[in-house]
Design a protein around this motif. Structure first.
Motif, PDB file in Angstrom:
ATOM      1  N   ILE A  65       0.838  -1.201   0.000  1.00  0.00           N
ATOM      2  CA  ILE A  65       0.000   0.000   0.000  1.00  0.00           C
ATOM      3  C   ILE A  65       0.874   1.252   0.000  1.00  0.00           C
ATOM      4  O   ILE A  65       0.621   2.207  -0.732  1.00  0.00           O
ATOM      5  CB  ILE A  65      -0.946  -0.003   1.216  1.00  0.00           C
ATOM      6  N   THR A  69       0.921   4.077  -3.004  1.00  0.00           N
ATOM      7  CA  THR A  69       0.634   5.512  -2.857  1.00  0.00           C
ATOM      8  C   THR A  69       1.769   6.366  -3.415  1.00  0.00           C
ATOM      9  O   THR A  69       1.528   7.436  -3.973  1.00  0.00           O
ATOM     10  CB  THR A  69       0.375   5.877  -1.385  1.00  0.00           C
ATOM     11  N   GLU A  82      -7.250   8.817  -2.489  1.00  0.00           N
ATOM     12  CA  GLU A  82      -6.565   7.524  -2.403  1.00  0.00           C
ATOM     13  C   GLU A  82      -5.745   7.416  -1.120  1.00  0.00           C
ATOM     14  O   GLU A  82      -5.635   6.337  -0.540  1.00  0.00           O
ATOM     15  CB  GLU A  82      -5.682   7.312  -3.635  1.00  0.00           C
ATOM     16  N   ALA A  86      -6.009   4.521   1.520  1.00  0.00           N
ATOM     17  CA  ALA A  86      -4.790   3.798   1.911  1.00  0.00           C
ATOM     18  C   ALA A  86      -4.645   3.766   3.427  1.00  0.00           C
ATOM     19  O   ALA A  86      -4.260   2.740   4.010  1.00  0.00           O
ATOM     20  CB  ALA A  86      -3.574   4.457   1.274  1.00  0.00           C
ATOM     21  N   SER A  90      -4.330   0.478   5.743  1.00  0.00           N
ATOM     22  CA  SER A  90      -3.069   0.319   6.490  1.00  0.00           C
ATOM     23  C   SER A  90      -3.302   0.143   7.978  1.00  0.00           C
ATOM     24  O   SER A  90      -2.465  -0.453   8.680  1.00  0.00           O
ATOM     25  CB  SER A  90      -2.160   1.533   6.254  1.00  0.00           C
ATOM     26  N   VAL A 133      -4.318  -2.392  -5.946  1.00  0.00           N
ATOM     27  CA  VAL A 133      -3.028  -2.646  -5.302  1.00  0.00           C
ATOM     28  C   VAL A 133      -2.542  -4.050  -5.660  1.00  0.00           C
ATOM     29  O   VAL A 133      -1.379  -4.254  -6.038  1.00  0.00           O
ATOM     30  CB  VAL A 133      -3.122  -2.486  -3.774  1.00  0.00           C
TER      31      VAL A 133
END
Length: 351
Positions: A65, A69, A82, A86, A90, A133
């Motif tokens: 992740i 990003t 995004e 994320a 996470s 992802v």
């Protein structure tokens, strides 16, 4: 050929070194497990179908992740959105697990938990993010051995289509506020720029972000259009300006720089504050005059509804092929989601 080494009292490490392939190393609780794994790897090598699992078995979801990003999200216009998604992923316990260990059942369980409190469209956006992802990890980060767990689960079906039109009926019985929803919001605005932004939205059908990103060097008041070099669908377009749009822009006209110098979310917040103030003022006026308020008036109006309203109005002027150029819809089917003709207006066309 595979070799095995005992590590401490409870673990066995298997190692496979074969010419033409990267070394494969993995640790197991028993020697039999290590031998079975080694046989599978060597069998795949013999058949020419071996795909290295090293990256997938040693890289956590969170690490992917973070890389996503940096390398992918940073190139998108929706970068902030995004980053928000994320951060959600996470923070989950699942993020600490290796990519190879994540199953479709893990994603399905999260989906079901989220659907208890969130709208299907929100859950779908979260799932779509993590799906990409995994797709990038498989295609570009040497994790061909994994499958995309999202591909195997049922996706939530969002029911978020809106047909909200502005109430244009004059509120003659409630004097002291605007004549309709749009005028009422403008009158309640405490911002110098919001009235101009609202007029542009309703006159041009531009998206919130497109209005926020407008630059004076792209505004041609003489030829009556604004050039949008970068839009949501990745293409540029020119948007014609109505006489009313020209008038409000002439009041602000400068030689260069941003037209509004506002972020998209600031526009949304300012609009919603004005809507809430307008609704409260409307209720006070109704109470003062002893009449019952319309519970629907201004209650669920959103800034994006102005794009729906503008598209529906422009549809009565322009044919479909021209309308798509104005609104920026590449697919006419998407355009139809924004076109909401009133039945009474259609009835007037019947002879």
């Amino acid at each position: 050929m595979a070799s095995f080494r005992k590590r401490g009292d409870l673990q066995w490490q298997a190692r496979i070194a074969r010419k033409g392939y990267p070394a494969q190393v993995k640790t197991f609780n028993t020697k039999s497990e290590a031998e079975a794994w080694a046989r599978d790897i060597e069998r795949d090598m013999d058949r020419g179908g071996f795909i290295s699992r090293v990256e997938a078995e040693s890289t956590t979801l969170k690490a992917c992740i973070d890389r996503y990003t940096r390398e992918v999200s940073a190139q998108k216009r929706g970068y902030q959105k995004e980053i928000y998604l994320a951060n959600i992923w996470s923070a989950l316990p699942l993020a600490s697990r290796f990519m190879s260990s994540i199953r479709s059942s893990d994603i399905a369980s999260l989906r079901d938990d989220w659907l208890k409190t969130l709208k299907p469209a929100t859950v779908l956006r979260r799932i779509a993010f993590i799906s990409h992802v995994f797709t990038i990890a498989r295609k570009e980060w040497r994790m061909e051995s994994i499958t995309n767990p999202v591909a195997l689960i049922r996706k939530p079906q969002p029911n978020n289509a809106r047909s909200r039109r502005l109430d244009d009926h004059a509120l003659q019985s409630t004097k002291g506020i605007g004549a309709n929803e749009l005028d009422t919001v403008i009158a309640a605005s405490q911002s110098d720029l919001l009235p101009t932004i609202v007029v542009l939205a309703i006159e041009t059908a531009m998206r919130r972000g497109e209005i926020a990103d407008m630059q004076w060097e792209h505004v041609d008041l003489k030829r009556r259009f604004v050039h949008l070099p970068e839009t949501k669908n990745g293409s540029s377009r020119d948007v014609p300006l109505s006489p009313k749009a020209i008038t409000v822009l002439e009041r602000l006209q400068q030689s260069s720089g941003p037209v509004f110098n506002l972020r998209s979310d600031a526009i949304t917040r300012a609009f919603d504050r004005a809507r809430q103030r307008a609704r409260k003022l409307y209720e006070v006026r109704c109470e003062e005059q002893g009449i019952e308020s319309d519970k629907r008036f201004l209650m669920d109006l959103r800034f994006h509804d102005l794009r729906h309203e503008a598209t529906s109005r422009l549809a009565s002027i322009f044919p479909l092929h021209e309308l798509t150029k104005i609104t920026g819809h590449k697919d006419p089917r998407m355009l139809m989601r924004y076109y909401h003709p009133r039945a009474e207006d259609l009835a007037l066309k019947l002879k």
